[in-house]
Design an enzyme around this catalytic site. Structure first.
Site, short mmCIF file in Angstrom:
data_model
loop_
_atom_site.label_atom_id
_atom_site.label_comp_id
_atom_site.label_asym_id
_atom_site.label_seq_id
_atom_site.Cartn_x
_atom_site.Cartn_y
_atom_site.Cartn_z
CE LYS A 1 34.73 32.22 16.85
NZ LYS A 1 36.10 32.79 16.88
CD GLU B 1 31.21 24.79 17.07
OE1 GLU B 1 30.09 24.46 17.51
OE2 GLU B 1 31.43 25.87 16.48
CB SER C 1 37.94 38.88 13.81
OG SER C 1 39.27 38.40 13.86
C1 LIG Z 1 37.06 32.39 15.88
C2 LIG Z 1 37.78 33.55 15.42
C3 LIG Z 1 38.00 33.77 14.04
C4 LIG Z 1 37.59 32.80 12.99
O1 LIG Z 1 36.23 32.57 12.90
P1 LIG Z 1 35.36 33.11 11.69
O2 LIG Z 1 34.09 32.36 11.83
O3 LIG Z 1 36.09 32.82 10.44
O4 LIG Z 1 35.19 34.57 11.91
C5 LIG Z 1 38.62 34.92 13.67
N1 LIG Z 1 39.06 35.81 14.57
C6 LIG Z 1 38.90 35.63 15.90
C7 LIG Z 1 39.42 36.64 16.85
C8 LIG Z 1 38.25 34.49 16.37
O5 LIG Z 1 38.10 34.31 17.68
#
Ligand SMILES: *Cc1c(COP(=O)(O)O)cnc(C)c1O
Length: 402
Positions: free
Chosen positions: A94, A116, A384
């Site tokens: 993010k 948000e 992610s």
């Molecule tokens: C917020 C988050 C997601 C989900 O958000 P996407 O917009 O679908 O990428 C996935 N993995 C992590 C570690 C997150 O913090």
């Protein structure tokens, strides 16, 4: 950023029949101002330089593409590679987007930042970049998520931002988004709204995708081409709103050799209705300013969602994913809570990498995928984020109290 022959969205913000700008009149001007600023800045050399300098010096990019040897052996065929977004500053993908959007805010002279957040990761990433530039920051978060993610709430406060707990609806991400949009309508003159996923009205899905599609992903393509003389057979990423998935899918859209697989939150199981998998079990509609697949009942009421992972607990999804689903370019599957938890433990024990519960959904799908693919297959999992924020949740499920 990157030019791509799939040159969407169109000038009205549509990916096929998805996307658009379904917002009150007061926000139309703000969205236009944002789009104009972005279009003017994105290819300018000084902006690129500033963005990539922040990515390398503040975020710690480029992050490695790492061979997961024990996990690959565990499945007995194919090679699994990890795109290590979990190594980024603040622990998830993010930050790529917030570092980019705060630069837009700076260039637009906005002094107040709002956002948000679901899991709290976007709240942390936003509060982080706001602290760095000394800007006032307000984070909207569902009251339920405030409880589930108390550690991130505290992190946001330590960074000097104010957390607003939202009690309406299911008190999760969609309700936080509603409140943030309300704030923006009221304070649009001095406020920049940093949306955290490839959701919301145009131009956000495009901007968030571009900022997540940072340059080393094209290096992955080159590396595969030069080192192995082939492309990844599949890329797997979890999908909440869809930003980490869109970031890594985007440069591959026009490379049909590579399967793109998005993994949604199956909660208690897609057939139970208790899940957060709109691409698997939803219908098109309008939510938070854009047309996309949604979890809604026959009268258009948004349904309650269920997932062990706060970051995937959202009834909508980015419009570009809806389009990729409909044209058949990407596949969208779902993984249940218990499968994700099992994968969380497995990856932690086999690789010494503790994935976020969101990411664990992507890992869990390998169980199915690796059986389908030939021995020679190369699969990239987009990691992610890291799992530190989820330790309380996992411990509780395992019956451990601190
Ligand atoms: C917020 C988050 C997601 C989900 O958000 P996407 O917009 O679908 O990428 C996935 N993995 C992590 C570690 C997150 O913090």
């Amino acid at each position: 950023m990157k030019s791509n022959k799939f040159n969407l969205p169109d000038s009205n913000g549509f990916f096929g029949e998805f996307g658009g700008k379904f917002v009150p009149e007061t926000l139309m001007y703000a969205l236009e101002e944002l789009e104009n600023t972005y279009n003017e800045l994105k290819d300018r050399e000084d902006f690129q330089k500033e963005f990539y300098s922040d990515l390398s010096n503040f975020v710690g990019r480029p992050s490695p593409l790492y061979f997961a040897e024990r996990l690959s052996n565990h499945y007995g065929s194919g090679s699994i590679w990890l795109k290590r977004e979990d190594l980024n500053h603040t622990g998830a993908h993010k930050i790529n987007n917030t570092v980019g959007q705060i630069l837009l805010a700076k260039h637009m002279g906005k002094k107040r930042i709002i956002a948000e957040t679901g899991a709290g990761q976007h709240g942390v990433a936003t509060a982080t970049v706001a602290a760095r530039l000394g800007l006032e920051c307000h984070i909207y978060m569902g009251a339920e998520d405030v409880k589930r993610q108390s550690l991130n709430v505290y992190r946001i406060k330590l960074l000097g931002a104010e957390v607003h707990a939202v009690d309406s609806g299911t008190a999760t991400l969609k309700d936080a988004l509603n409140e943030a949009l309300r704030d923006w309508v009221t304070n649009v003159d001095d406020t920049y709204y940093i949306i955290g996923s490839v959701t919301g009205p145009h131009p956000y899905p495009m901007i968030v995708r571009d900022f997540n599609s940072v340059v080393e992903i094209s290096k992955i393509i080159k590396k595969y081409k030069t080192d192995y003389n082939q492309l990844p057979d599949a890329i797997v990423a979890c999908v909440g709103g869809g930003s980490n998935a869109m970031g890594i899918f985007y440069p591959f859209i026009d490379i049909p050799e590579t399967r793109l697989i998005g993994v949604e939150a199956g909660g208690n199981g897609v057939s139970t209705g208790e899940h957060a998998a709109p691409l698997n079990d939803g219908t098109p509609g309008v939510l938070h300013g854009a047309r996309s697949y949604l979890m809604q009942d026959e009268s258009g009421q948004i349904m309650d969602t269920k997932s062990v992972s706060a970051g995937l607990d959202y009834p909508g999804v980015g419009p570009e994913h809806s389009w990729l689903k409909d044209i058949g370019r990407a596949e969208y599957v779902a993984v249940n809570d218990d499968e994700a938890l099992k994968a969380f433990h497995e990856v932690t024990e086999l690789e010494g990498i503790m994935p976020a519960l969101e990411t664990a959904h992507a890992f869990a799908y390998l169980e199915t995928l690796m059986k389908e693919l030939p021995d020679t297959a190369n699969v990239v999992v987009n990691v992610s984020g890291r799992g530190d924020k989820d330790i309380n949740t996992v411990a509780k499920i395992d019956g451990i109290e601190f």
